[in-house]
Design a protein around this motif. Structure first.
Motif, PDB file in Angstrom:
ATOM      1  N   PHE A 117       4.262  -6.815   7.435  1.00 57.37           N
ATOM      2  CA  PHE A 117       4.536  -5.636   6.618  1.00 57.37           C
ATOM      3  C   PHE A 117       5.895  -5.751   5.928  1.00 57.37           C
ATOM      4  O   PHE A 117       6.034  -5.594   4.716  1.00 57.37           O
ATOM      5  CB  PHE A 117       4.482  -4.391   7.510  1.00 57.37           C
ATOM      6  N   LEU A 118       6.929  -6.094   6.718  1.00 55.74           N
ATOM      7  CA  LEU A 118       8.277  -6.202   6.151  1.00 55.74           C
ATOM      8  C   LEU A 118       8.363  -7.308   5.098  1.00 55.74           C
ATOM      9  O   LEU A 118       9.031  -7.177   4.085  1.00 55.74           O
ATOM     10  CB  LEU A 118       9.296  -6.455   7.272  1.00 55.74           C
ATOM     11  N   GLU A 132       0.854  -2.609  -5.854  1.00 60.63           N
ATOM     12  CA  GLU A 132       0.174  -3.881  -6.107  1.00 60.63           C
ATOM     13  C   GLU A 132       0.235  -4.798  -4.885  1.00 60.63           C
ATOM     14  O   GLU A 132      -0.766  -5.364  -4.456  1.00 60.63           O
ATOM     15  CB  GLU A 132       0.801  -4.592  -7.311  1.00 60.63           C
ATOM     16  N   ILE A 133       1.438  -4.944  -4.329  1.00 67.45           N
ATOM     17  CA  ILE A 133       1.611  -5.873  -3.215  1.00 67.45           C
ATOM     18  C   ILE A 133       0.817  -5.401  -1.985  1.00 67.45           C
ATOM     19  O   ILE A 133       0.164  -6.183  -1.300  1.00 67.45           O
ATOM     20  CB  ILE A 133       3.108  -6.025  -2.863  1.00 67.45           C
ATOM     21  N   PHE A 134       0.865  -4.083  -1.741  1.00 67.32           N
ATOM     22  CA  PHE A 134       0.205  -3.611  -0.523  1.00 67.32           C
ATOM     23  C   PHE A 134      -1.308  -3.527  -0.663  1.00 67.32           C
ATOM     24  O   PHE A 134      -2.029  -3.681   0.316  1.00 67.32           O
ATOM     25  CB  PHE A 134       0.820  -2.286  -0.059  1.00 67.32           C
ATOM     26  N   VAL A 135      -1.780  -3.325  -1.871  1.00 72.65           N
ATOM     27  CA  VAL A 135      -3.228  -3.399  -2.079  1.00 72.65           C
ATOM     28  C   VAL A 135      -3.690  -4.829  -1.799  1.00 72.65           C
ATOM     29  O   VAL A 135      -4.692  -5.051  -1.118  1.00 72.65           O
ATOM     30  CB  VAL A 135      -3.600  -2.958  -3.513  1.00 72.65           C
ATOM     31  N   ALA A 136      -2.887  -5.795  -2.273  1.00 73.00           N
ATOM     32  CA  ALA A 136      -3.253  -7.194  -2.065  1.00 73.00           C
ATOM     33  C   ALA A 136      -3.140  -7.580  -0.590  1.00 73.00           C
ATOM     34  O   ALA A 136      -3.743  -8.558  -0.142  1.00 73.00           O
ATOM     35  CB  ALA A 136      -2.355  -8.096  -2.924  1.00 73.00           C
ATOM     36  N   MET A 137      -2.377  -6.826   0.159  1.00 72.51           N
ATOM     37  CA  MET A 137      -2.218  -7.102   1.581  1.00 72.51           C
ATOM     38  C   MET A 137      -3.507  -6.742   2.332  1.00 72.51           C
ATOM     39  O   MET A 137      -3.879  -7.376   3.310  1.00 72.51           O
ATOM     40  CB  MET A 137      -1.037  -6.257   2.084  1.00 72.51           C
ATOM     41  N   PHE A 178      -6.698  -5.792   0.608  1.00 70.92           N
ATOM     42  CA  PHE A 178      -7.935  -6.187  -0.074  1.00 70.92           C
ATOM     43  C   PHE A 178      -7.792  -7.596  -0.637  1.00 70.92           C
ATOM     44  O   PHE A 178      -6.674  -8.110  -0.756  1.00 70.92           O
ATOM     45  CB  PHE A 178      -8.225  -5.211  -1.217  1.00 70.92           C
ATOM     46  N   PRO A 179      -8.899  -8.205  -1.008  1.00 73.00           N
ATOM     47  CA  PRO A 179      -8.807  -9.519  -1.655  1.00 73.00           C
ATOM     48  C   PRO A 179      -7.972  -9.410  -2.935  1.00 73.00           C
ATOM     49  O   PRO A 179      -8.042  -8.395  -3.627  1.00 73.00           O
ATOM     50  CB  PRO A 179     -10.262  -9.854  -1.999  1.00 73.00           C
ATOM     51  N   SER A 180      -7.180 -10.422  -3.223  1.00 67.78           N
ATOM     52  CA  SER A 180      -6.225 -10.293  -4.323  1.00 67.78           C
ATOM     53  C   SER A 180      -6.919 -10.194  -5.681  1.00 67.78           C
ATOM     54  O   SER A 180      -6.325  -9.723  -6.640  1.00 67.78           O
ATOM     55  CB  SER A 180      -5.238 -11.460  -4.305  1.00 67.78           C
ATOM     56  N   THR A 181      -8.189 -10.610  -5.756  1.00 66.00           N
ATOM     57  CA  THR A 181      -8.890 -10.452  -7.031  1.00 66.00           C
ATOM     58  C   THR A 181      -9.133  -8.978  -7.353  1.00 66.00           C
ATOM     59  O   THR A 181      -9.329  -8.616  -8.503  1.00 66.00           O
ATOM     60  CB  THR A 181     -10.251 -11.172  -7.019  1.00 66.00           C
ATOM     61  N   LEU A 182      -9.123  -8.140  -6.324  1.00 72.88           N
ATOM     62  CA  LEU A 182      -9.360  -6.717  -6.551  1.00 72.88           C
ATOM     63  C   LEU A 182      -8.052  -5.946  -6.731  1.00 72.88           C
ATOM     64  O   LEU A 182      -8.049  -4.735  -6.883  1.00 72.88           O
ATOM     65  CB  LEU A 182     -10.125  -6.115  -5.366  1.00 72.88           C
ATOM     66  N   ARG A 183      -6.926  -6.677  -6.697  1.00 73.34           N
ATOM     67  CA  ARG A 183      -5.626  -6.027  -6.652  1.00 73.34           C
ATOM     68  C   ARG A 183      -5.437  -4.980  -7.762  1.00 73.34           C
ATOM     69  O   ARG A 183      -5.228  -3.803  -7.498  1.00 73.34           O
ATOM     70  CB  ARG A 183      -4.513  -7.075  -6.751  1.00 73.34           C
TER      71      ARG A 183
END
Lengths: 307, 256
Positions: free
Chosen positions: A4-5, A265-270, A272-277
C-alpha cells in the motif's frame, strides 16, 4: 501494508505530473475563460526542450568545455527550459488566442486543438518518428524504508513539484500580477481602469502555465526517459480533468485534484487489471463531478461573472 | 489650459451617428454634469473619452496631451478614473484588495522583488496600503477593509467602487449614475462625499446622472445631450429653465 505504502509513493509522483500540468490549465481557464487544449502538447514540447538543453549541457560537460556537476546541469536545465517553454506559451497566446479573444468560445477551443496538432506534427517533422531518450541527469539511488522502496528521483520529483506549487500559490495570492489575475477572473472590463494591460496579464498567464508544464515535462523525462511526440495528448486531457475537478479559479483545487487523479489511477491499478485502469478511474471521477459539478473549490457562478 | 478638453468629437457605430460634434472643457476642481434621456449617448461619450472606443473624429486632450489611440489601461494610468452604471466588483476579493488593485500601475517592483520581499516592494506595498486606507476613510468604509465584497450591502459596494476609482489617483473622475438604486438618505451622504473628494483631492468630476436634484445641487455646469448632440450647456439655473431641455425631458406639450 508495504504494498500500500509503495503505491502511495508512486501515486504522489504520478499526481505531481498531473498537478503541475493542471495548474497551467486551471490558470488559463480561470483568468481568460479559455480552454487551452494545446496545453498537453506544451508539456510535450517542454519535455523535448528539456531533453535538448540537458543533452547539450551533458555533452559540453563530457567534452570538457565547461565541466558542470550534475545538480547544476539539472538546475540549469529546469531554468532554461522554463524560459524557452514560457516563450512558446506566449507565442501560442499571441498567435492563437489574442486575435480570437472576442470570438465565440468554440473557435478559441478549436484553436487549441489545432495548435496541439501543429506542435505534435511539427515535432515529428523536425525530429522524425524516432523516440528520444532523456539523459540521466540524476544517478538513481534507492532507499528502503520499512520495506518500501523509494528512489531519490521520486523524492526529488515530488519535492520540486510541491515547491513550484507553493511558489505559484504565493504568486497568485500575494503579488500585484496575481491580484490582477484574480480580478480578471471575476470581472474583466474594469481591470484596464486600474492601469492594468489585459494583454500583458494574458501573456503572463500563458508564460507561467507553460513554464510549469515544462517543469512537469523535465520531471517526467527523468522518471520515464522515453519521449514521443504524442505523450502530451492523454496527459493533457487528464490534467484538464483535474483542472475542472479542482474548481474554477482555485490553485489549491487544481493541485489537489491532480494528486487525487494520481491516487485514483494508481490504486485502481492496484486492485484491478491495469488494462481497466482508466476505465474505472475515470468512471469514479465522473461520479465525483456528478455530485460536485463545480469541482472541489469552485463555486456556482452566474452569467454576471463574465462578460 | 483646461485639464481635460474634448474637441469636436463625432462617433459612428456602423452607419449610426451616436455622438455628433461633441466638445467639452473641464478645469481642475470642477463638477460637470451630463444629462439627457436614455439612449442619448452619455455612456458612449464616457467610453470614447476613457479609451474603450476610439472616436471616428475629434480629439481628447488630457493635461495638454492627446489620449487618442491609447489603450484603456494607458488612459487610466494618465489620470482618468471611472465607475460604471452597474457595479463591477470582484467577488471573493476583500475591500482592501479592491482598492489596492487600483494602485497597480504605481507599483514598480519586479519578479525578484515579488519573491524575495525586497525593501522596495515592502515600501511600495505599504504606501499602497496607506493610500488605500485613506480612500476608504474618505468614503467612511475604513472599518470594512477586511470584509469580502460579496457580504456588503449595495450602498457600501458603491462606495468601494468609488474608493477604487479614487485610488488610481485620477485627475478627472468619471461617474456613470453613481447613485442609481440609492435611498434619498444615501443620496445625500454620497453628495457630501463627492464634494469632499473634490475639495480634498482637487480633482474634477464628470457626472452622468438622472436625478436632477443631485445634478442641480452639485454641478458647476451642465450639458444636456439628446440623440448624441449637446442641445444646451450652462449653469444649473440656465439648464433648468431652458425650453429645449424641458422639451427633451417632458415632451413638447409641457413647453407650449
Amino acid at each position: 501494508m508495504t504494498y500500500f505504502l509503495q503505491n502511495v509513493v508512486n501515486a504522489l509522483q504520478w499526481g505531481s505530473f498531473y498537478a503541475l500540468i493542471a495548474l497551467g490549465y486551471s490558470m488559463v481557464y480561470s483568468i481568460l475563460m479559455l480552454f487551452n487544449f494545446a496545453h498537453g502538447d506544451i508539456f510535450m514540447v517542454g519535455s523535448y526542450i528539456g531533453f535538448g538543453v540537458a543533452a547539450a549541457l551533458v555533452a559540453l560537460s563530457a567534452a570538457g568545455v565547461v565541466v558542470l556537476p550534475s545538480w547544476l546541469i539539472f538546475t540549469l536545465t529546469i531554468l532554461v527550459t522554463m524560459i524557452l517553454t514560457a516563450m512558446l506559451g506566449m507565442a501560442v497566446e499571441r498567435v492563437g488566442y489574442r486575435p480570437l479573444r472576442d470570438a465565440p468560445r468554440a473557435s478559441a477551443a478549436i484553436t487549441g486543438l489545432m495548435i496541439g496538432i501543429i506542435l505534435e506534427t511539427g515535432n515529428l517533422a523536425i525530429l522524425g518518428a524516432r523516440r528520444v531518450r532523456f539523459p540521466d541527469l540524476i544517478e538513481s539511488v534507492t532507499y528502503e524504508i520499512g520495506g518500501v522502496y523509494v528512489t531519490n528521483k521520486k523524492i526529488m520529483i515530488v519535492v520540486v513539484s510541491l515547491l513550484f506549487m507553493v511558489a505559484m500559490q504565493y504568486f497568485v495570492s500575494k503579488t500585484k500580477w496575481g491580484m490582477a489575475m484574480r480580478a480578471m477572473a471575476y470581472d474583466y472590463l474594469v481591470v484596464p481602469l486600474m492601469g492594468v494591460s489585459i494583454n500583458s496579464i494574458a501573456r503572463l498567464t500563458f508564460a507561467i502555465g507553460s513554464a510549469l508544464a515544462a517543469v512537469a515535462g523535465i520531471l517526467y523525462g527523468i522518471a520515464y526517459p522515453v519521449l514521443d511526440p504524442y505523450m502530451g495528448v492523454l496527459f493533457g486531457w487528464k490534467a484538464f480533468v483535474a483542472a475542472i475537478l479542482g474548481g474554477r479559479g482555485s490553485i489549491m483545487g487544481a493541485t489537489l485534484a491532480g494528486f487525487l487523479l494520481g491516487f485514483i489511477e494508481i490504486f485502481v491499478a492496484m486492485v484491478f487489471p491495469s488494462t481497466l485502469r482508466d476505465l474505472i478511474a475515470y468512471s469514479i471521477i465522473l461520479l465525483i463531478l456528478v455530485f460536485r459539478p463545480h469541482g472541489f473549490f469552485g463555486e456556482p457562478y452566474s452569467a454576471k461573472l463574465r462578460l | 489650459m483646461p485639464l481635460l478638453e474634448v474637441k469636436k468629437m463625432t462617433h459612428y457605430f456602423g452607419g449610426l451617428r451616436a455622438v455628433n460634434d461633441y466638445s467639452l472643457k473641464i478645469d481642475a476642481g470642477e463638477v460637470r454634469g451630463l444629462i439627457g434621456p436614455n439612449g442619448a449617448g452619455k455612456t458612449t461619450i464616457f467610453n470614447l473619452i476613457t479609451g474603450i472606443y476610439t472616436p471616428t473624429e475629434g480629439n481628447v486632450i488630457l493635461d495638454g496631451e492627446s489620449t487618442i489611440g491609447l489603450r484603456p489601461h494607458q488612459v487610466a494610468a494618465r489620470g482618468l478614473g471611472r465607475t460604471f452604471q452597474e457595479l463591477r466588483l470582484w467577488r471573493h476579493m476583500s475591500v482592501l484588495e479592491h482598492v489596492m488593485m487600483a494602485r497597480y500601475s504605481k507599483l514598480s517592483y519586479g519578479l525578484i522583488g515579488a519573491f524575495l520581499g525586497t525593501s522596495k516592494r515592502l515600501k511600495e506595498e505599504e504606501e499602497s496600503r496607506q493610500i488605500a486606507m485613506k480612500m476608504l476613510d474618505m468614503l467612511e468604509i475604513k472599518h470594512l477593509a477586511g470584509d469580502s465584497i460579496a457580504n456588503l450591502p449595495y450602498g457600501a459596494q458603491r462606495r468601494v467602487e468609488m474608493a477604487r476609482a479614487l485610488a488610481t489617483e485620477p485627475k478627472v473622475l468619471f461617474l456613470d449614475e453613481p447613485t442609481v438604486g440609492m435611498t434619498p438618505e444615501e443620496l445625500n451622504q454620497m453628495m457630501d462625499i463627492f464634494r469632499r473628494v473634490r475639495d480634498e483631492l482637487g480633482l474634477a468630476i464628470f457626472l452622468i446622472e438622472h436625478r436632477l436634484k443631485m445634478v442641480m445641487e452639485l454641478c458647476d455646469r451642465i450639458q444636456t445631450l439628446v440623440f448624441g448632440e449637446v442641445i444646451a450647456e450652462g449653469v444649473p439655473e440656465e439648464i433648468q429653465n431652458n425650453p429645449k431641455v424641458i422639451e427633451a425631458y417632458l415632451g413638447k406639450e409641457a413647453v407650449t
